[in-house]
Design a protein around this motif. Structure first.
Motif, PDB file in Angstrom:
ATOM      1  N   HIS A  64       1.089  -0.836   0.155  1.00 36.17           N
ATOM      2  CA  HIS A  64      -0.103   0.143   0.287  1.00 36.17           C
ATOM      3  C   HIS A  64       0.705   0.904   0.080  1.00 36.17           C
ATOM      4  N   TRP A  93     -11.360   4.883   0.832  1.00 35.69           N
ATOM      5  CA  TRP A  93      -9.928   4.392   1.354  1.00 35.69           C
ATOM      6  C   TRP A  93     -10.804   3.358   1.754  1.00 35.69           C
ATOM      7  N   ASP A 100      -9.635  -0.027   4.054  1.00 35.98           N
ATOM      8  CA  ASP A 100      -9.010  -0.444   4.417  1.00 35.98           C
ATOM      9  C   ASP A 100      -9.238  -0.643   5.710  1.00 35.98           C
ATOM     10  N   ASP A 113      -3.179   3.867   7.320  1.00 32.51           N
ATOM     11  CA  ASP A 113      -2.021   4.363   6.958  1.00 32.51           C
ATOM     12  C   ASP A 113      -2.295   5.437   7.122  1.00 32.51           C
ATOM     13  N   ASP A 122      -7.350  -1.960  -0.215  1.00 33.79           N
ATOM     14  CA  ASP A 122      -6.794  -2.300   0.259  1.00 33.79           C
ATOM     15  C   ASP A 122      -7.002  -4.046   0.603  1.00 33.79           C
TER      16      ASP A 122
END
Ligand code: DIR
Ligand code: MN
Ligand code: MN
Ligand code: MN
Length: 306
Positions: free
Chosen positions: A96, A121, A123, A127, A226
């Motif tokens: 990622h 996003w 995930d 992050d 992700d």
């Protein structure tokens, strides 16, 4: 309609090796054919080979592979800016950390068109670490912080020319958030829907609100997917499995709603570690999700049915 595939066989951002095989696995799982079947003219640019990029070392001793990730980021920024001007851009990861570059490049592309970039996003993790706050030192944990212009990256990573407004970022599926990230997300004004929020309200209502906001602002949308967004029972091929992830139906609904919004221009497929897969099932699922985002549906619905 053109679709541009770019492989980024980066795995220096993750703790365990294997993501470098991701682009090959997506190709073997039939990504080009799946998109061609939807009517796209698909061009595969092959795998990126990043030239070296000089940066200053960082005092945080935990950090791993900073020069390599800086090089990937600079190359992916250019690749995303170029591909985003040609058609729908799909980035085949790779870990990622690649999103630092793809989001930076897509944000420059959006700015050139006079539009803001919005980021969806998907995930288990935000992050959102800076180089100073990362504890693991794995740079796949800093991409969103870099792309939104959080402090401390200057001189250690390529210059960020078009930071994304963190208020234009919506994160869905979070269930592993470090304390430093939790505080920073709130302060920055990122919209976060953790797994409890999905349990309570489902995915459709919060996603619809975000898409409507992006549309009202005249934005274009980048989606970063992700593998660990998905529940490990359906997507085992990832180094950082976290129990309690999104279901097959939730993930497809998100992709179909994003498609129907007409806002998406680019997609990251990241963190696939084919070495951990069961006969390619995770790669195949990720390809099916990409196809849903690009228009595959059970029955057609009037566009804008999101
Ligand atoms: C974790 C992120 N918070 C770290 N882990 C990720 O290492 O900083 N796994 N991104 O996918
Ligand atoms: Mn991630
Ligand atoms: Mn993750
Ligand atoms: Mn510094």
């Amino acid at each position: 309609r053109i679709c541009v595939l770019t492989g980024a066989a980066v795995d220096e951002g993750a703790s365990r090796p294997g993501c470098e095989m991701g682009p090959s696995a997506f190709r073997v799982a039939g990504i080009a054919a799946a998109l061609a079947e939807l009517g796209y003219a698909v061009r595969d640019n092959g795998n990126l080979v990043p030239p070296a990029f000089a940066v200053e070392p960082h005092p945080n001793p935990a950090i791993r592979h900073l020069p390599e990730i800086a090089a990937w980021t600079a190359a992916l920024d250019e690749a995303a800016f170029a591909a985003g001007g040609e058609g729908f851009a799909v980035f085949l990861g790779g870990d990622h950390s690649l999103s630092a570059g793809t989001i930076a490049g897509m944000s420059r592309r959006a700015a050139l068109e006079g539009r803001p970039l919005f980021v969806l996003w998907l995930d288990a993790h935000p992050d959102f670490h800076t180089l100073d706050s990362t504890v693991s030192g794995n740079l796949h944990g800093v991409g969103m912080a870099y792309a939104t212009g959080r402090p401390g990256f200057a001189a250690h990573m390529p210059p960020l020319r078009a930071p994304v407004d963190p208020r234009n970022v919506c994160m869905i599926g979070l269930r592993s958030v470090d304390p430093a990230e939790r505080a920073a997300l709130r302060e920055a004004g990122v919209t976060v829907h953790d797994m409890r929020a999905l349990d309570e309200s489902g995915v459709a209502a919060p996603l619809r609100a975000f898409l409507e906001r992006a549309e009202a602002a005249g934005g274009i949308l980048h989606v970063s997917l992700d593998v660990d967004f998905l529940d490990p029972s359906i997507a085992p091929a990832v180094g950082t499995t976290v129990p309690g992830g999104a279901t097959f139906r939730e993930a497809h609904l998100i992709m179909e709603m994003v498609h129907d919004s007409g806002l998406a221009r680019s997609l990251d497929l990241v963190e696939l570690n084919p070495f951990l897969d069961e006969r390619g099932r995770t790669a195949l699922l990720m390809v099916d999700l990409a196809a849903s985002l690009l228009g595959r549906s059970i029955f057609d619905r009037p566009t804008r049915s999101f």
